[in-house]
Design a protein around this motif. Structure first.
Motif, mmCIF file in Angstrom:
data_model
loop_
_atom_site.group_PDB
_atom_site.id
_atom_site.type_symbol
_atom_site.label_atom_id
_atom_site.label_comp_id
_atom_site.label_asym_id
_atom_site.label_seq_id
_atom_site.Cartn_x
_atom_site.Cartn_y
_atom_site.Cartn_z
ATOM 1 N N ILE A 184 8.869 -6.630 -2.877
ATOM 2 C CA ILE A 184 7.752 -7.464 -2.410
ATOM 3 C C ILE A 184 7.125 -8.312 -3.518
ATOM 4 O O ILE A 184 6.429 -9.276 -3.217
ATOM 5 N N ALA A 185 7.378 -7.993 -4.772
ATOM 6 C CA ALA A 185 6.720 -8.707 -5.877
ATOM 7 C C ALA A 185 7.127 -10.172 -5.950
ATOM 8 O O ALA A 185 6.330 -11.007 -6.373
ATOM 9 N N ASP A 186 8.345 -10.485 -5.545
ATOM 10 C CA ASP A 186 8.777 -11.888 -5.570
ATOM 11 C C ASP A 186 7.948 -12.740 -4.616
ATOM 12 O O ASP A 186 7.734 -13.924 -4.870
ATOM 13 N N ASP A 187 7.488 -12.140 -3.541
ATOM 14 C CA ASP A 187 6.712 -12.871 -2.533
ATOM 15 C C ASP A 187 5.207 -12.796 -2.762
ATOM 16 O O ASP A 187 4.468 -13.575 -2.177
ATOM 17 N N ASP A 188 4.768 -11.850 -3.583
ATOM 18 C CA ASP A 188 3.334 -11.675 -3.779
ATOM 19 C C ASP A 188 3.060 -11.265 -5.228
ATOM 20 O O ASP A 188 3.279 -10.118 -5.612
ATOM 21 N N ALA A 189 2.565 -12.210 -6.017
ATOM 22 C CA ALA A 189 2.342 -11.992 -7.445
ATOM 23 C C ALA A 189 1.304 -10.920 -7.735
ATOM 24 O O ALA A 189 1.235 -10.413 -8.856
ATOM 25 N N VAL A 190 0.523 -10.542 -6.744
ATOM 26 C CA VAL A 190 -0.498 -9.528 -6.952
ATOM 27 C C VAL A 190 0.130 -8.192 -7.371
ATOM 28 O O VAL A 190 -0.524 -7.361 -7.995
ATOM 29 N N TYR A 191 1.404 -8.002 -7.090
ATOM 30 C CA TYR A 191 2.071 -6.739 -7.403
ATOM 31 C C TYR A 191 2.760 -6.732 -8.766
ATOM 32 O O TYR A 191 3.361 -5.731 -9.144
ATOM 33 N N GLU A 192 2.673 -7.804 -9.513
ATOM 34 C CA GLU A 192 3.359 -7.872 -10.807
ATOM 35 C C GLU A 192 2.902 -6.779 -11.768
ATOM 36 O O GLU A 192 3.725 -6.151 -12.430
ATOM 37 N N LEU A 193 1.597 -6.552 -11.853
ATOM 38 C CA LEU A 193 1.092 -5.507 -12.743
ATOM 39 C C LEU A 193 1.587 -4.140 -12.291
ATOM 40 O O LEU A 193 2.026 -3.327 -13.102
ATOM 41 N N ARG A 194 1.542 -3.879 -11.002
ATOM 42 C CA ARG A 194 1.996 -2.588 -10.480
ATOM 43 C C ARG A 194 3.499 -2.406 -10.762
ATOM 44 O O ARG A 194 3.934 -1.319 -11.103
ATOM 45 N N VAL A 195 4.290 -3.475 -10.649
ATOM 46 C CA VAL A 195 5.719 -3.400 -10.975
ATOM 47 C C VAL A 195 5.891 -3.017 -12.441
ATOM 48 O O VAL A 195 6.684 -2.134 -12.780
ATOM 49 N N ALA A 249 0.829 -1.198 0.000
ATOM 50 C CA ALA A 249 0.000 0.000 0.000
ATOM 51 C C ALA A 249 0.867 1.252 0.000
ATOM 52 O O ALA A 249 0.553 2.238 -0.681
ATOM 53 N N THR A 250 1.966 1.214 0.736
ATOM 54 C CA THR A 250 2.884 2.359 0.742
ATOM 55 C C THR A 250 3.407 2.634 -0.661
ATOM 56 O O THR A 250 3.385 3.781 -1.129
ATOM 57 N N ALA A 251 3.860 1.602 -1.347
ATOM 58 C CA ALA A 251 4.368 1.761 -2.709
ATOM 59 C C ALA A 251 3.267 2.260 -3.644
ATOM 60 O O ALA A 251 3.514 3.108 -4.511
ATOM 61 N N THR A 252 2.066 1.751 -3.463
ATOM 62 C CA THR A 252 0.945 2.185 -4.304
ATOM 63 C C THR A 252 0.658 3.664 -4.104
ATOM 64 O O THR A 252 0.465 4.404 -5.083
ATOM 65 N N GLN A 261 3.812 -1.460 -14.436
ATOM 66 C CA GLN A 261 3.395 -0.070 -14.647
ATOM 67 C C GLN A 261 4.435 0.908 -14.114
ATOM 68 O O GLN A 261 4.781 1.891 -14.779
ATOM 69 N N CYS A 262 4.932 0.631 -12.921
ATOM 70 C CA CYS A 262 5.913 1.528 -12.296
ATOM 71 C C CYS A 262 7.224 1.535 -13.083
ATOM 72 O O CYS A 262 7.842 2.590 -13.247
ATOM 73 N N ALA A 263 7.649 0.376 -13.543
ATOM 74 C CA ALA A 263 8.891 0.292 -14.313
ATOM 75 C C ALA A 263 8.768 1.099 -15.604
ATOM 76 O O ALA A 263 9.671 1.875 -15.963
ATOM 77 N N THR A 264 7.655 0.935 -16.288
ATOM 78 C CA THR A 264 7.411 1.685 -17.527
ATOM 79 C C THR A 264 7.405 3.181 -17.245
ATOM 80 O O THR A 264 8.040 3.966 -17.962
ATOM 81 N N THR A 287 9.936 9.814 -7.144
ATOM 82 C CA THR A 287 8.914 9.132 -6.348
ATOM 83 C C THR A 287 8.533 7.802 -6.992
ATOM 84 O O THR A 287 8.327 6.805 -6.298
ATOM 85 N N THR A 288 8.474 7.772 -8.314
ATOM 86 C CA THR A 288 8.191 6.527 -9.029
ATOM 87 C C THR A 288 9.299 5.514 -8.791
ATOM 88 O O THR A 288 9.031 4.325 -8.562
ATOM 89 N N LEU A 289 10.539 5.961 -8.836
ATOM 90 C CA LEU A 289 11.669 5.056 -8.585
ATOM 91 C C LEU A 289 11.628 4.511 -7.154
ATOM 92 O O LEU A 289 11.934 3.336 -6.920
ATOM 93 N N GLU A 290 11.234 5.349 -6.212
ATOM 94 C CA GLU A 290 11.095 4.902 -4.818
ATOM 95 C C GLU A 290 10.005 3.832 -4.708
ATOM 96 O O GLU A 290 10.190 2.798 -4.054
ATOM 97 N N ALA A 291 8.873 4.085 -5.355
ATOM 98 C CA ALA A 291 7.782 3.104 -5.349
ATOM 99 C C ALA A 291 8.225 1.806 -6.012
ATOM 100 O O ALA A 291 7.957 0.706 -5.509
ATOM 101 N N LEU A 292 8.923 1.929 -7.129
ATOM 102 C CA LEU A 292 9.388 0.749 -7.860
ATOM 103 C C LEU A 292 10.343 -0.085 -7.019
ATOM 104 O O LEU A 292 10.235 -1.322 -6.984
ATOM 105 N N ASP A 293 11.259 0.553 -6.324
ATOM 106 C CA ASP A 293 12.188 -0.185 -5.453
ATOM 107 C C ASP A 293 11.422 -1.016 -4.431
ATOM 108 O O ASP A 293 11.742 -2.182 -4.198
ATOM 109 N N GLN A 294 10.415 -0.415 -3.828
ATOM 110 C CA GLN A 294 9.628 -1.140 -2.827
ATOM 111 C C GLN A 294 8.834 -2.275 -3.465
ATOM 112 O O GLN A 294 8.755 -3.378 -2.916
ATOM 113 N N LEU A 295 8.258 -2.005 -4.619
ATOM 114 C CA LEU A 295 7.469 -3.037 -5.294
ATOM 115 C C LEU A 295 8.325 -4.218 -5.725
ATOM 116 O O LEU A 295 7.901 -5.371 -5.622
ATOM 117 N N LEU A 296 9.520 -3.925 -6.219
ATOM 118 C CA LEU A 296 10.411 -5.011 -6.641
ATOM 119 C C LEU A 296 10.775 -5.912 -5.460
ATOM 120 O O LEU A 296 10.926 -7.124 -5.622
#
Length: 133
Positions: free
Chosen positions: A75-86, A40-43, A88-91, A64-73
């Protein structure tokens, strides 16, 4: 509860995705951090980046996007629900870096993040970046 209030903040933002204000972003971010919810923080950081971009502060939106992306990367390995957000953030991180005037860094980011972006988007970004190089 805190989780319900976070949901309300996110709903307010998503209900007006092109015109939301800073208040629900700041409130949602504060609550997400208090709850210790990294997703939620990354979102909410990503929402903050969108608001910053709308105000014309491309460099802050990129950071700010890079900060969010770092956090998402993280947690994404442990929770596939964040793959789409990763994805989007990477793009967005690549595009905002180029928009902020650092095309070489955007190309480096694309090389490092290509595995989390779909092939068609990566190809489109690559062509765009090569065109402004």
């Amino acid at each position: 509860t805190i989780a319900l209030e976070i949901f309300r903040c996110a709903d307010e933002i998503q209900s007006d995705s092109e015109g939301y204000g800073l208040a629900p972003v700041e409130r949602g971010l504060e609550l997400a951090q208090r709850l210790g919810d990294r997703g939620a923080t990354a979102t909410f950081l990503a929402y903050a980046a969108g608001w910053l971009l709308r105000t014309g502060d491309v460099a802050a939106a990129r950071d700010t996007t890079l900060e969010a992306l770092d956090q998402l990367l993280e947690i994404a390995d442990d929770d596939a629900v964040y793959e789409l957000r990763v994805r989007q953030c990477a793009t967005n991180a690549i595009s905002l870096t180029a928009m902020a005037g650092d095309v070489e860094r955007a190309i480096e980011l694309l090389a490092g993040l290509a595995e989390v972006i779909d092939d068609a988007t990566a190809d489109q970004l690559r062509r765009s970046l090569e065109g402004v190089r």
